[in-house]
Design an enzyme around this catalytic site. Structure first.
Site, PDB file in Angstrom:
ATOM      1  N   ASP A 192      -6.683  -6.288  -2.013  1.00  0.00           N
ATOM      2  CA  ASP A 192      -4.893  -6.766  -1.827  1.00  0.00           C
ATOM      3  C   ASP A 192      -4.975  -7.688  -2.944  1.00  0.00           C
ATOM      4  OD1 ASP A 192      -4.602  -4.528  -0.178  1.00  0.00           O
ATOM      5  OD2 ASP A 192      -3.596  -6.274   1.018  1.00  0.00           O
ATOM      6  N   HIS A 220       0.303  -0.992   0.016  1.00  0.00           N
ATOM      7  CA  HIS A 220      -0.503   0.173  -0.212  1.00  0.00           C
ATOM      8  C   HIS A 220       0.683   1.421  -0.029  1.00  0.00           C
ATOM      9  CE1 HIS A 220      -3.097  -2.721   2.328  1.00  0.00           C
ATOM     10  NE2 HIS A 220      -3.075  -3.233   1.250  1.00  0.00           N
ATOM     11  N   LYS A 234       6.230   6.753   6.990  1.00  0.00           N
ATOM     12  CA  LYS A 234       4.936   5.699   7.694  1.00  0.00           C
ATOM     13  C   LYS A 234       6.533   5.129   8.969  1.00  0.00           C
ATOM     14  CE  LYS A 234       1.926   3.626   5.031  1.00  0.00           C
ATOM     15  NZ  LYS A 234       0.953   1.777   4.610  1.00  0.00           N
ATOM     16  N   TYR A 241       1.509   1.929  13.940  1.00  0.00           N
ATOM     17  CA  TYR A 241       2.779   2.863  13.013  1.00  0.00           C
ATOM     18  C   TYR A 241       1.680   4.119  12.525  1.00  0.00           C
ATOM     19  CZ  TYR A 241      -0.938   0.678   9.457  1.00  0.00           C
ATOM     20  OH  TYR A 241      -2.366   0.961   8.586  1.00  0.00           O
TER      21      TYR A 241
END
Length: 187
Positions: free
Chosen positions: A172, A65, A75, A135
């Protein structure tokens, strides 16, 4: 004592970071984010949102992603329970390492983190049941800028360390190959 150990991966923009744990008979305390300490380590991201994902079983793949500009995200990923194999893929079209990947095992036991800068797609596979991933991201979620790349794109060739059939979201499973995605990133 160094409060933050910094280890570049095979793609040097991807950084494994290991915060120091102050331990005593009660347990430990760890500073997992500090603007000052991370800036001293070469990371000057401003994080605006914290996310948590929990995966019930090992073999769950989340990714690959990213968010395209103008909502691109850096991130900072860590595992608070369990373990993952965490991956970053260079998606900057003019980069000499475009389409290459690097990965690292992140675990609650190792207490390490992965810094993924803008211009990289991110994904992971859980290596243990009941894994919790935390995250920080540098831009808010933007559905119109959200993109995915197929986790098993043969042109990327990620070597996922799993011996089970992976569990994927419908998004996904339907993700396109990198060659078919306009990433919006150049260097």
């Amino acid at each position: 004592m160094n409060p933050l150990e910094r280890r570049p991966l095979a793609l040097p923009e991807l950084l494994e970071l290991i915060p120091y744990r102050f331990q005593d008979e009660r347990g430990f305390f760890s500073e997992v984010w500090s603007d000052e300490r991370f800036a001293a380590a070469g990371i000057a991201a401003t994080f605006v949102q914290d996310n948590v994902s929990v995966s019930k079983t090992k073999g769950v793949i989340r990714g690959l992603h990213f968010q395209a500009p103008p909502a691109a995200q850096a991130k900072l990923v860590r595992v608070s329970r369990g373990a993952v194999f965490d991956v970053g893929v260079d998606i900057r079209r003019s980069s000499p390492t475009f389409g290459r990947w690097a990965g690292v095992v992140l675990s609650a036991e190792k207490w390490n983190q992965l810094y993924v800068p803008e211009g990289f797609a991110h994904g992971f596979v859980t290596l243990e049941d009941d894994t919790e991933v935390n995250y920080k991201v540098s831009a808010a979620y933007s559905p119109e800028n959200e993109r995915s790349i197929r986790w098993d794109d043969p042109a990327i060739g990620i070597e996922w360390p799993i011996a089970v059939q992976p569990t994927l979201s419908a998004k996904d499973e339907a993700a396109p190959l990198l060659a078919d995605v306009e990433t919006g990133f150049r260097i």
